[in-house]
Design an enzyme around this catalytic site. Sequence first.
Site, short mmCIF file in Angstrom:
data_model
loop_
_atom_site.label_atom_id
_atom_site.label_comp_id
_atom_site.label_asym_id
_atom_site.label_seq_id
_atom_site.Cartn_x
_atom_site.Cartn_y
_atom_site.Cartn_z
CG HIS A 122 57.71 54.69 65.00
ND1 HIS A 122 56.59 55.49 65.04
CD2 HIS A 122 57.71 53.98 66.16
CE1 HIS A 122 55.94 55.27 66.18
NE2 HIS A 122 56.61 54.36 66.87
CB THR B 282 51.29 56.81 65.60
OG1 THR B 282 52.51 57.30 65.03
CG2 THR B 282 51.46 55.36 66.04
CB THR B 283 51.10 60.75 61.95
OG1 THR B 283 51.67 59.96 60.90
CG2 THR B 283 52.13 60.90 63.07
CG HIS C 263 57.05 59.51 67.43
ND1 HIS C 263 56.08 60.34 66.91
CD2 HIS C 263 57.20 58.50 66.54
CE1 HIS C 263 55.66 59.86 65.74
NE2 HIS C 263 56.33 58.74 65.50
CG HIS D 137 59.22 58.68 61.95
ND1 HIS D 137 58.69 57.82 61.00
CD2 HIS D 137 58.37 58.60 63.01
CE1 HIS D 137 57.59 57.25 61.48
NE2 HIS D 137 57.38 57.72 62.70
CG HIS E 84 54.42 66.77 61.67
ND1 HIS E 84 53.51 67.55 62.32
CD2 HIS E 84 54.04 66.76 60.35
CE1 HIS E 84 52.61 68.01 61.44
NE2 HIS E 84 52.92 67.55 60.26
#
Length: 308
Positions: A138, A220-221, A113, A111, A85
């Site tokens: 994040h 958020t996941t 995005h 990580h 992801h």
Amino acid sequence: MRALVLLLSLFLLGGQAQHVSDWTYSEGALDEAHWPQHYPACGGQRQSPINLQRTKVRYNPSLKGLNMTGYETQAGEFPMVNNGHTVQISLPSTMRMTVADGTVYIAQQMHFHWGGASSEISGSEHTVDGIRHVIEIHIVHYNSKYKSYDIAQDAPDGLAVLAAFVEVKNYPENTYYSNFISHLANIKYPGQRTTLTGLDVQDMLPRNLQHYYTYHGSLTTPPCTENVHWFVLADFVKLSRTQVWKLENSLLDHRNKTIHNDYRRTQPLNHRVVESNFPNQEYTLGSEFQFYLHKIEEILDYLRRALN
């Protein structure tokens, strides 16, 4: 025969479990629209990300700045993985963040995005006045009152995420990101791992670490647990266009496709209050003045980097 049936059953169950866990943002039976069917919290009332509408943010002068320890240069080896992801870096427990109410959070991982699909280049999760930024960083922490992240992730006050936006223009290379970006080639496929030798997270964040927006939300996941205290920095990280392109186009997902647009859409605020520890200068100084002030700051920052 019974042993064969048992093995077949275990195989089928394993396949089902793998399918359920293989969520996506936009494809298949477990795309973002269907997350709540398998992860009920994803349909909750305190979900993240959100749109940060600055005219409705409440300025709270009593909110102190964040106190970060261990974010500067650290020696050692830091695992980095393509999880299908995004790219994720494991962080040492010596990295800690103390927030305004005195709670101490321990860093777990960081990580990213991003966007990158077709003409859409912006991929931040939070938006500011409806504007999506290029990348969002994040840094996930857990409450130090709990013995581990595994325990804290299920606790109502278990997690905190420090978020930062990335801005891209005609900036020179941000050398603080060079080592990280060069290692992306080693983790092209899901499950591949590499190791960063030495890490300075502080230099990978914006210069101003004191001004932030804060609210209570969720991961958020999936599983979208609603136990996250969010701290979204107001300042930006600056990367070159080449660096952003490499981050957006280096990794493949479980479907052997380039990982693009790995962000969740913004969620309803649902009467939550977003606070900041700084006044909204855009509206106190006037939008036109603020626009030109921002442009001057960009030019000065570019000249400083060019002279170094």
